[in-house]
Design an enzyme around this catalytic site. Structure first.
Site, PDB file in Angstrom:
ATOM      1  N   ARG A 131       0.805  -1.221   0.000  1.00  0.00           N
ATOM      2  CA  ARG A 131       0.000   0.000   0.000  1.00  0.00           C
ATOM      3  C   ARG A 131       0.846   1.284   0.000  1.00  0.00           C
ATOM      4  O   ARG A 131       0.442   2.314   0.506  1.00  0.00           O
ATOM      5  CB  ARG A 131      -0.950   0.024   1.200  1.00  0.00           C
ATOM      6  CG  ARG A 131      -1.956  -1.093   1.217  1.00  0.00           C
ATOM      7  CD  ARG A 131      -3.020  -0.814   0.161  1.00  0.00           C
ATOM      8  NE  ARG A 131      -4.020  -1.858   0.150  1.00  0.00           N
ATOM      9  CZ  ARG A 131      -4.159  -2.746  -0.812  1.00  0.00           C
ATOM     10  NH1 ARG A 131      -3.353  -2.719  -1.839  1.00  0.00           N
ATOM     11  NH2 ARG A 131      -5.102  -3.632  -0.788  1.00  0.00           N
ATOM     12  N   SER A 132       2.011   1.212  -0.625  1.00  0.00           N
ATOM     13  CA  SER A 132       2.899   2.374  -0.681  1.00  0.00           C
ATOM     14  C   SER A 132       2.559   3.324  -1.818  1.00  0.00           C
ATOM     15  O   SER A 132       3.006   4.465  -1.833  1.00  0.00           O
ATOM     16  CB  SER A 132       4.354   1.916  -0.842  1.00  0.00           C
ATOM     17  OG  SER A 132       4.515   1.210  -2.061  1.00  0.00           O
ATOM     18  N   GLY A 133       1.782   2.849  -2.809  1.00  0.00           N
ATOM     19  CA  GLY A 133       1.491   3.636  -4.001  1.00  0.00           C
ATOM     20  C   GLY A 133       2.309   3.200  -5.202  1.00  0.00           C
ATOM     21  O   GLY A 133       2.279   3.845  -6.252  1.00  0.00           O
ATOM     22  N   THR A 136       0.262 -11.173 -12.615  1.00  0.00           N
ATOM     23  CA  THR A 136       0.840 -12.417 -12.113  1.00  0.00           C
ATOM     24  C   THR A 136       0.002 -13.029 -10.993  1.00  0.00           C
ATOM     25  O   THR A 136       0.296 -14.130 -10.548  1.00  0.00           O
ATOM     26  CB  THR A 136       2.267 -12.185 -11.596  1.00  0.00           C
ATOM     27  OG1 THR A 136       2.223 -11.248 -10.527  1.00  0.00           O
ATOM     28  CG2 THR A 136       3.175 -11.683 -12.710  1.00  0.00           C
ATOM     29  N   HIS A 183      -7.880  -3.488  -9.084  1.00  0.00           N
ATOM     30  CA  HIS A 183      -6.820  -3.132 -10.031  1.00  0.00           C
ATOM     31  C   HIS A 183      -7.375  -2.992 -11.445  1.00  0.00           C
ATOM     32  O   HIS A 183      -6.991  -2.074 -12.176  1.00  0.00           O
ATOM     33  CB  HIS A 183      -5.693  -4.176 -10.009  1.00  0.00           C
ATOM     34  CG  HIS A 183      -4.644  -3.915  -8.984  1.00  0.00           C
ATOM     35  ND1 HIS A 183      -3.592  -3.072  -9.208  1.00  0.00           N
ATOM     36  CD2 HIS A 183      -4.484  -4.387  -7.727  1.00  0.00           C
ATOM     37  CE1 HIS A 183      -2.821  -3.031  -8.139  1.00  0.00           C
ATOM     38  NE2 HIS A 183      -3.346  -3.823  -7.220  1.00  0.00           N
ATOM     39  N   ARG A 243      -7.803   0.647 -14.394  1.00  0.00           N
ATOM     40  CA  ARG A 243      -7.294   0.749 -15.758  1.00  0.00           C
ATOM     41  C   ARG A 243      -8.448   1.012 -16.724  1.00  0.00           C
ATOM     42  O   ARG A 243      -9.508   0.425 -16.606  1.00  0.00           O
ATOM     43  CB  ARG A 243      -6.566  -0.551 -16.149  1.00  0.00           C
ATOM     44  CG  ARG A 243      -5.356  -0.826 -15.302  1.00  0.00           C
ATOM     45  CD  ARG A 243      -4.555  -2.004 -15.814  1.00  0.00           C
ATOM     46  NE  ARG A 243      -5.282  -3.242 -15.948  1.00  0.00           N
ATOM     47  CZ  ARG A 243      -5.460  -4.143 -14.993  1.00  0.00           C
ATOM     48  NH1 ARG A 243      -4.989  -3.929 -13.787  1.00  0.00           N
ATOM     49  NH2 ARG A 243      -6.114  -5.269 -15.237  1.00  0.00           N
ATOM     50  N   ASP A 258       2.753  -6.503 -12.964  1.00  0.00           N
ATOM     51  CA  ASP A 258       2.388  -6.280 -11.565  1.00  0.00           C
ATOM     52  C   ASP A 258       1.863  -7.596 -10.995  1.00  0.00           C
ATOM     53  O   ASP A 258       0.779  -8.028 -11.369  1.00  0.00           O
ATOM     54  CB  ASP A 258       1.321  -5.188 -11.477  1.00  0.00           C
ATOM     55  CG  ASP A 258       1.175  -4.586 -10.094  1.00  0.00           C
ATOM     56  OD1 ASP A 258       1.840  -5.070  -9.157  1.00  0.00           O
ATOM     57  OD2 ASP A 258       0.387  -3.639  -9.957  1.00  0.00           O
TER      58      ASP A 258
END
Length: 193
Positions: free
Chosen positions: A19-21, A49, A64, A68, A98
Site C-alpha cells: 500500500r505504498s502507491g 501475475t 486493479h 485501468r 504487476d
C-alpha cells in the site's frame, strides 16, 4: 490525475512496501510512456501475475482492473512471465508487470526452477523492442521471517530484485506515495488527486 515525467529509458523497476502507491506510480509511468509512444501504434499491456485463490485476492484483482481504462489489454501470466513479455512486446508497446513478488510466490509454491525462470526473464528484458515497467514489493527491510519457506521467499525475491535493478534503466522506490529515483534520470514527479 497522475502527472509525471515518463523518462525512464526502456525499462523501469518500481519497488515499495504494501500500500505504498507503487502500483499507482507504475501505472502512471506506463500510461505516460504510452502517450509518448502512441505514434508507433504500440499496445498498452498489463501483465498480471496474481492468482485468485481467495475472496480477498478476487477483490484486489477487481480493484486493479477498475483502475485501468479501455486502453489496457490484460494478459495473465502467473508462471510464464517471460513468454508473456515476449508475446506482448513490439515497437511502441508499453508493458506493465504487476507484480514480481506474486510471480515469485507462484514459482516457489509450484516448485518451479526459479533460477531458470529468472534467467529467461532477464534475457527477454534485454531483447525487448518496447518499454516495460516492473512492480515488486520490497520484502527485505523487515524482521527475519520465522519459517524456512518465508525466509527462502525473502532471499529469492531479494536476489531477483538485485539482478533486475542491475539490468533495467531506472529504479524507483515508493514510500507513502512519495517516489524517489534510485537509478536513472531523475524526473519531476507528483501525485494529483
Amino acid at each position: 490525475m497522475y502527472s509525471v515525467d515518463a523518462s525512464f529509458g526502456k525499462s523501469l523497476f518500481v519497488l515499495g512496501g504494501a500500500r505504498s502507491g507503487k502500483s499507482r506510480h507504475a501505472q502512471g509511468m506506463a500510461e505516460q510512456a504510452a502517450e509518448h509512444a502512441a505514434a508507433q501504434g504500440g499496445d498498452l499491456v498489463y501483465v498480471a501475475t496474481a492468482q485468485a485463490f481467495d475472496d480477498e485476492m478476487v477483490d484486489r484483482i477487481v480493484r486493479h482492473r477498475a483502475d485501468r481504462d479501455a486502453r489496457w489489454r490484460t494478459v495473465e501470466a502467473p508462471i510464464a512471465l517471460s513468454e508473456a513479455l515476449a508475446d506482448a512486446d513490439g515497437a511502441g508497446s508499453v508493458i506493465l508487470v504487476d507484480c514480481l513478488t506474486l510471480w515469485m510466490t507462484n514459482l516457489l509454491l509450484g516448485d518451479h526452477d526459479i533460477e531458470a525462470r529468472t534467467v529467461d526473464l532477464l534475457a527477454v528484458i534485454a531483447s525487448m523492442r518496447g518499454r516495460a515497467v516492473f512492480v515488486s514489493n520490497e520484502v527485505g527491510m523487515g524482521i527475519v521471517p520465522d519459517n524456512a519457506l518465508a525466509r527462502r521467499f525473502r532471499d529469492e525475491a531479494g536476489r531477483l530484485h538485485q539482478r533486475l535493478a542491475a539490468q533495467v534503466d531506472s529504479v524507483d522506490m515508493v514510500f507513502a506515495g512519495l517516489v524517489q529515483r534510485w537509478k536513472g534520470v531523475s524526473p519531476a514527479q507528483s501525485f494529483h488527486r
